[in-house]
Design a protein around this motif. Structure first.
Motif, PDB file in Angstrom:
ATOM      1  N   ALA A 124      -2.114   1.324 -15.473  1.00 35.72           N
ATOM      2  CA  ALA A 124      -0.665   1.161 -15.318  1.00 35.72           C
ATOM      3  C   ALA A 124      -0.337   0.471 -14.000  1.00 35.72           C
ATOM      4  CB  ALA A 124       0.024   2.529 -15.388  1.00 35.72           C
ATOM      5  N   ARG A 125      -1.018   0.864 -12.939  1.00 36.69           N
ATOM      6  CA  ARG A 125      -0.759   0.272 -11.619  1.00 36.69           C
ATOM      7  C   ARG A 125      -1.133  -1.209 -11.604  1.00 36.69           C
ATOM      8  NH1 ARG A 125      -0.973   4.601  -7.258  1.00 36.69           N
ATOM      9  NH2 ARG A 125      -0.894   6.569  -8.367  1.00 36.69           N
ATOM     10  N   HIS A 126      -2.287  -1.534 -12.188  1.00 34.83           N
ATOM     11  CA  HIS A 126      -2.685  -2.937 -12.229  1.00 34.83           C
ATOM     12  C   HIS A 126      -1.738  -3.740 -13.113  1.00 34.83           C
ATOM     13  CE1 HIS A 126      -6.633  -3.053 -10.079  1.00 34.83           C
ATOM     14  NE2 HIS A 126      -6.479  -1.745 -10.206  1.00 34.83           N
ATOM     15  N   ASP A 127      -1.243  -3.127 -14.177  1.00 38.02           N
ATOM     16  CA  ASP A 127      -0.301  -3.822 -15.040  1.00 38.02           C
ATOM     17  C   ASP A 127       0.999  -4.119 -14.302  1.00 38.02           C
ATOM     18  OD1 ASP A 127       0.383  -4.780 -17.802  1.00 38.02           O
ATOM     19  OD2 ASP A 127       1.969  -3.282 -17.569  1.00 38.02           O
ATOM     20  N   VAL A 128       1.487  -3.186 -13.517  1.00 39.11           N
ATOM     21  CA  VAL A 128       2.694  -3.424 -12.724  1.00 39.11           C
ATOM     22  C   VAL A 128       2.463  -4.591 -11.769  1.00 39.11           C
ATOM     23  CG1 VAL A 128       4.193  -2.477 -10.927  1.00 39.11           C
ATOM     24  CG2 VAL A 128       3.624  -1.094 -12.925  1.00 39.11           C
ATOM     25  N   ALA A 129       1.312  -4.596 -11.091  1.00 42.43           N
ATOM     26  CA  ALA A 129       1.030  -5.678 -10.146  1.00 42.43           C
ATOM     27  C   ALA A 129       0.969  -7.023 -10.852  1.00 42.43           C
ATOM     28  CB  ALA A 129      -0.279  -5.392  -9.416  1.00 42.43           C
ATOM     29  N   ARG A 130       0.332  -7.074 -12.006  1.00 40.62           N
ATOM     30  CA  ARG A 130       0.232  -8.339 -12.736  1.00 40.62           C
ATOM     31  C   ARG A 130       1.602  -8.813 -13.200  1.00 40.62           C
ATOM     32  NH1 ARG A 130      -5.532  -7.309 -16.071  1.00 40.62           N
ATOM     33  NH2 ARG A 130      -6.735  -6.985 -14.154  1.00 40.62           N
ATOM     34  N   VAL A 181      -5.718 -10.576  -1.074  1.00 44.26           N
ATOM     35  CA  VAL A 181      -6.935 -10.100  -1.758  1.00 44.26           C
ATOM     36  C   VAL A 181      -6.642  -9.502  -3.124  1.00 44.26           C
ATOM     37  CG1 VAL A 181      -8.101  -9.703   0.443  1.00 44.26           C
ATOM     38  CG2 VAL A 181      -6.894  -7.804  -0.650  1.00 44.26           C
ATOM     39  N   GLY A 182      -5.599 -10.001  -3.792  1.00 39.97           N
ATOM     40  CA  GLY A 182      -5.281  -9.430  -5.092  1.00 39.97           C
ATOM     41  C   GLY A 182      -4.677  -8.051  -4.954  1.00 39.97           C
ATOM     42  N   PHE A 183      -5.010  -7.186  -5.877  1.00 39.65           N
ATOM     43  CA  PHE A 183      -4.406  -5.847  -5.920  1.00 39.65           C
ATOM     44  C   PHE A 183      -5.492  -4.783  -5.857  1.00 39.65           C
ATOM     45  CE2 PHE A 183      -2.917  -2.171  -8.503  1.00 39.65           C
ATOM     46  CZ  PHE A 183      -1.876  -1.763  -7.676  1.00 39.65           C
ATOM     47  N   ASN A 184      -5.225  -3.705  -5.152  1.00 40.59           N
ATOM     48  CA  ASN A 184      -6.037  -2.499  -5.354  1.00 40.59           C
ATOM     49  C   ASN A 184      -5.135  -1.286  -5.438  1.00 40.59           C
ATOM     50  OD1 ASN A 184      -5.950  -1.189  -2.633  1.00 40.59           O
ATOM     51  ND2 ASN A 184      -7.070  -3.017  -1.998  1.00 40.59           N
ATOM     52  N   ASP A 185      -5.574  -0.311  -6.240  1.00 36.91           N
ATOM     53  CA  ASP A 185      -4.680   0.794  -6.608  1.00 36.91           C
ATOM     54  C   ASP A 185      -4.722   1.968  -5.655  1.00 36.91           C
ATOM     55  OD1 ASP A 185      -7.033   2.518  -7.775  1.00 36.91           O
ATOM     56  OD2 ASP A 185      -7.122   0.617  -8.849  1.00 36.91           O
ATOM     57  N   ASP A 186      -5.807   2.139  -4.890  1.00 34.50           N
ATOM     58  CA  ASP A 186      -5.888   3.163  -3.843  1.00 34.50           C
ATOM     59  C   ASP A 186      -5.436   4.534  -4.349  1.00 34.50           C
ATOM     60  OD1 ASP A 186      -6.321   4.243  -1.311  1.00 34.50           O
ATOM     61  OD2 ASP A 186      -4.316   3.727  -0.595  1.00 34.50           O
ATOM     62  N   TRP A 193       0.833  -1.193   0.000  1.00 29.78           N
ATOM     63  CA  TRP A 193       0.000   0.000   0.000  1.00 29.78           C
ATOM     64  C   TRP A 193       0.877   1.256   0.000  1.00 29.78           C
ATOM     65  CZ3 TRP A 193      -1.314   2.044   5.364  1.00 29.78           C
ATOM     66  CH2 TRP A 193      -2.098   3.198   5.309  1.00 29.78           C
ATOM     67  N   TRP A 194       0.438   2.237  -0.773  1.00 31.34           N
ATOM     68  CA  TRP A 194       0.965   3.594  -0.722  1.00 31.34           C
ATOM     69  C   TRP A 194       2.459   3.626  -1.028  1.00 31.34           C
ATOM     70  CZ3 TRP A 194      -1.025   7.320   3.644  1.00 31.34           C
ATOM     71  CH2 TRP A 194      -0.779   8.662   3.274  1.00 31.34           C
ATOM     72  N   PHE A 195       3.304   3.799  -0.047  1.00 29.72           N
ATOM     73  CA  PHE A 195       4.741   3.903  -0.286  1.00 29.72           C
ATOM     74  C   PHE A 195       5.318   2.597  -0.824  1.00 29.72           C
ATOM     75  CE2 PHE A 195       3.866   7.326   2.617  1.00 29.72           C
ATOM     76  CZ  PHE A 195       4.727   8.345   2.228  1.00 29.72           C
ATOM     77  N   HIS A 196       4.631   1.491  -0.629  1.00 25.66           N
ATOM     78  CA  HIS A 196       5.126   0.186  -1.080  1.00 25.66           C
ATOM     79  C   HIS A 196       4.366  -0.339  -2.286  1.00 25.66           C
ATOM     80  CE1 HIS A 196       7.425   0.571   2.472  1.00 25.66           C
ATOM     81  NE2 HIS A 196       6.452   0.277   3.309  1.00 25.66           N
ATOM     82  N   ASP A 197       3.519   0.509  -2.891  1.00 29.85           N
ATOM     83  CA  ASP A 197       2.866   0.155  -4.153  1.00 29.85           C
ATOM     84  C   ASP A 197       3.902   0.356  -5.255  1.00 29.85           C
ATOM     85  OD1 ASP A 197       1.263  -0.216  -6.336  1.00 29.85           O
ATOM     86  OD2 ASP A 197       0.047   1.577  -6.043  1.00 29.85           O
ATOM     87  N   SER A 198       4.823  -0.584  -5.329  1.00 27.90           N
ATOM     88  CA  SER A 198       6.012  -0.448  -6.177  1.00 27.90           C
ATOM     89  C   SER A 198       6.517  -1.840  -6.508  1.00 27.90           C
ATOM     90  CB  SER A 198       7.105   0.319  -5.418  1.00 27.90           C
ATOM     91  OG  SER A 198       7.522  -0.439  -4.280  1.00 27.90           O
ATOM     92  N   PRO A 199       7.330  -1.968  -7.546  1.00 30.67           N
ATOM     93  CA  PRO A 199       7.855  -3.304  -7.877  1.00 30.67           C
ATOM     94  C   PRO A 199       8.580  -3.978  -6.720  1.00 30.67           C
ATOM     95  CG  PRO A 199       8.218  -1.824  -9.719  1.00 30.67           C
ATOM     96  CD  PRO A 199       7.702  -0.977  -8.589  1.00 30.67           C
TER      97      PRO A 199
END
Length: 470
Positions: free
Chosen positions: A425-431, A411-416, A385-391
C-alpha cells in the motif's frame, strides 16, 4: 447500516481530466513493478521460520505506533490496546477486545495515510468490502483471523504475493543475526537482508553504553579500551553484517552534526565518554563517529543513511511504562549545511561514498538538502520519511527538491515500516503520487511524456536499486 469499502482506481490522481489521464498512463507502466524495500523494520524471524501470524490485533494494532499514537491522542489507553508494558503492569490480552476498541475509533484515521494503508490491506489482502466500524468489527475480526490460519497468509507466501524483490530489515550491532542465517539456510528464495544500525554503541547517552561497548568488543575479539580497538570492532561487525546481505548502514542521530578530530583528540574523547559523557561530549562523539562511518563506507562500499532530528520518546510517562517506539517521537528542526561540512570536506567528493540524507524538517528541502545533493557526488536525498510519508508530504518533497536536486539525486521510495502488510500500500501511494507529479509536468509542457515514463520507472524501481547497490 454498513457502508461499502471502495478503493477508487483514480485515488490520488489529479482532478483535471486531462492531467489525470496522463497520470493513469504513467501509473499503468509502474504499478506492477517489483517492490524493493531497502530500509525497514520488519522482523526477520517472520521470514526465517514462516510461522502464522497469531491474530488480527497482534498483527495490525499492537506493534504499529502509527495506529496507537492516534488512538492515544484521543484518550484511548495503551493498556487497552495490548501494548506491552516494561514495568510489568497488566495490559489487555484479549485480541478481540483490542480489535473492538480499534474499530470503534476507526473514524479517527479519516484523512490520514494510515487510513489509506489500512483500507488497502482490508480490501486487497483480505477481500473485505464493507467499511470498518463498530458494527462490522466482529465480521472483520473473523475474516482476518480465519485468513491468518491459512498457508496463503504465512509471511513467505505474502512476501511472494506482494511481489517483493527484496526487504532490508534493521538490526543493532549486538544482534547475532541468527534469523538471517536461518533464512539463508532454509533454501527459500526470498531475499531478506539486514542493515547495520550501530546507534547503541555510538550514542553515549544510550543507557548502559559502556557495557554495550564492552560486549561489542567481546563479540569482535577486539580490545575496545582504546579508540583504535573500538573502530576495529566496527569494521568486524560491518563485515559480519555484509555476510548477512547488508549493503547499508543506518544512523538515527539527534542531529546531522559531524566532526573530524585528530587521533589524539579522538582517543581523549573516547575515554571521556566511556567514563560517563557530558551532553557536549556525547554530541561530539556522535559527530566524530559519523565521519568515521563515512570513511569505513569508502573502504567497504556500504551505503550510509542518516535519519536525524527527532526528539524520541518525548512523553516520559509513556516511555517509563511502555518503553521506546510507542508513538511519542516528535520531529525537530534540522540543519545540514554546517553540520555536514567536516564529513564532506573529508569525503564529500569521493564517488565511492553514498550518504542518503533524510529529514523531518521540510523547511530544509529547498534551502539545504536539494542544493547539497545537487552538488556533492556523495550525497543523495532519501524520500519523505515517517511523519511525511504521506501524499502531501510526497508532493511537497517533489515541489521543493526537484528543481535544484533533480530526480536522479533521489533514491526512489522506501517504506521504513514494521507493518508488513502495509508495504504494498505504501509503495502504491508513492507510485501514484510520483505519477501525479510527473503528469503535471507533462501537462504544463515542462517534461515530454516519453521522458516522464522513464522517470516514473526510475522512481519506482531503478533508483533504489542503484543507490543501495542491490
Amino acid at each position: 447500516m454498513t457502508r461499502p469499502l471502495v478503493l477508487h482506481p483514480d485515488r490520488l490522481f489529479p482532478a483535471d481530466p486531462g492531467t489525470r489521464a496522463i497520470a493513469r498512463a504513467l501509473y499503468e507502466g509502474v504499478k506492477d513493478l517489483p517492490i524493493v524495500s531497502p530500509h525497514g523494520h520488519t522482523d526477520p524471524a517472520w521470514f526465517a521460520y514462516d510461522e502464522p501470524f497469531t491474530d488480527p490485533a497482534s498483527l495490525l494494532i499492537v506493534p504499529d505506533h502509527y495506529v496507537f499514537r492516534m488512538l492515544y491522542s484521543q484518550g484511548v489507553a495503551l493498556e487497552s490496546l495490548g501494548v506491552p508494558s516494561v514495568d510489568g503492569s497488566p495490559v489487555e490480552q484479549d485480541p478481540r477486545k483490542i480489535w473492538s476498541i480499534f474499530a470503534k475509533h476507526y473514524h479517527l484515521f479519516r484523512g490520514t495515510p494510515s487510513r489509506m494503508w489500512l483500507d488497502w490491506v482490508f480490501a486487497e489482502v483480505f477481500g473485505l468490502d464493507v467499511l470498518l466500524d463498530e458494527t462490522t468489527a466482529d465480521h472483520y475480526y473473523e475474516v482476518i483471523d480465519a485468513a491468518l490460519k491459512t498457508e496463503a497468509f504465512r509471511p513467505r507466501a505474502l512476501f511472494e504475493k506482494f511481489n517483493i524483490e527484496l526487504i532490508a530489515t534493521t538490526e543493532g550491532p549486538l544482534d547475532p543475526l541468527v534469523h538471517h542465517r536461518a533464512i539463508r539456510e532454509s533454501g527459500w528464495n526470498g531475499r531478506v537482508v539486514t542493515a547495520y544500525r550501530p546507534d547503541p554503541v555510538v550514542d553515549p547517552e544510550t543507557p548502559g553504553f559502556a557495557e554495550k561497548v564492552a560486549k561489542f568488543g567481546e563479540m569482535a575479539g577486539e580490545d575496545v579500551s582504546t579508540y583504535a580497538g573500538y573502530l576495529a570492532a566496527h569494521r568486524f561487525h560491518r563485515a559480519r553484517f555484509r555476510e548477512a546481505g547488508a549493503t547499508s548502514t543506518d544512523h538515527g542521530h539527534p542531529s546531522a552534526l559531524t566532526a573530524d578530530l585528530s587521533p589524539e583528540d579522538c582517543e581523549a574523547l573516547y575515554q571521556r565518554v566511556l567514563a560517563g559523557a557530558s551532553k557536549q561530549d556525547a554530541e561530539l562523539f556522535r559527530a566524530q563517529i559519523l565521519t568515521e562511518m563515512a570513511g569505513m563506507s569508502v573502504e567497504d562500499g556500504m551505503v550510509m543513511q542518516l535519519h536525524p532530528a527527532v526528539h524520541r520518546s518525548h512523553n516520559k510517562a509513556v516511555l517509563d511504562r511502555f518503553g521506546r517506539d510507542k508513538g511519542g517521537d516528535i520531529p525537530m528542526p534540522g540543519e545540514f549545511v554546517e553540520a555536514l561540512k567536516p564529513l564532506l570536506d573529508r569525503y564529500g567528493n569521493d564517488p565511492r561514498l553514498t550518504l542518503i540524507l533524510f529529514t523531518l524538517d521540510e523547511d530544509v528541502y529547498s534551502r539545504e538538502l536539494a542544493p547539497l545533493a545537487g552538488h556533492y557526488p556523495s550525497l543523495r536525498l532519501g524520500p519523505p520519511w515517517w511523519f511525511h510519508d504521506s501524499p502531501e508530504g510526497m508532493r511537497r518533497f517533489r515541489e521543493r527538491a526537484t528543481e535544484t536536486g533533480g530526480f536522479y539525486n533521489t533514491v526512489g521510495f522506501n517504506d521504513d515500516t514494521r507493518a508488513f502488510l502495509s508495504i504494498p500500500a505504501r509503495h502504491d501511494v508513492a507510485r501514484r503520487m510520483d505519477c501525479a507529479w510527473l503528469a503535471q509536468l507533462v501537462a504544463e509542457h515542462r517534461l515530454p511524456e516519453d521522458e516522464a515514463h522513464e522517470v516514473a520507472r526510475a522512481l519506482a524501481y531503478d533508483l533504489v536499486k542503484a543507490a543501495y547497490k542491490l
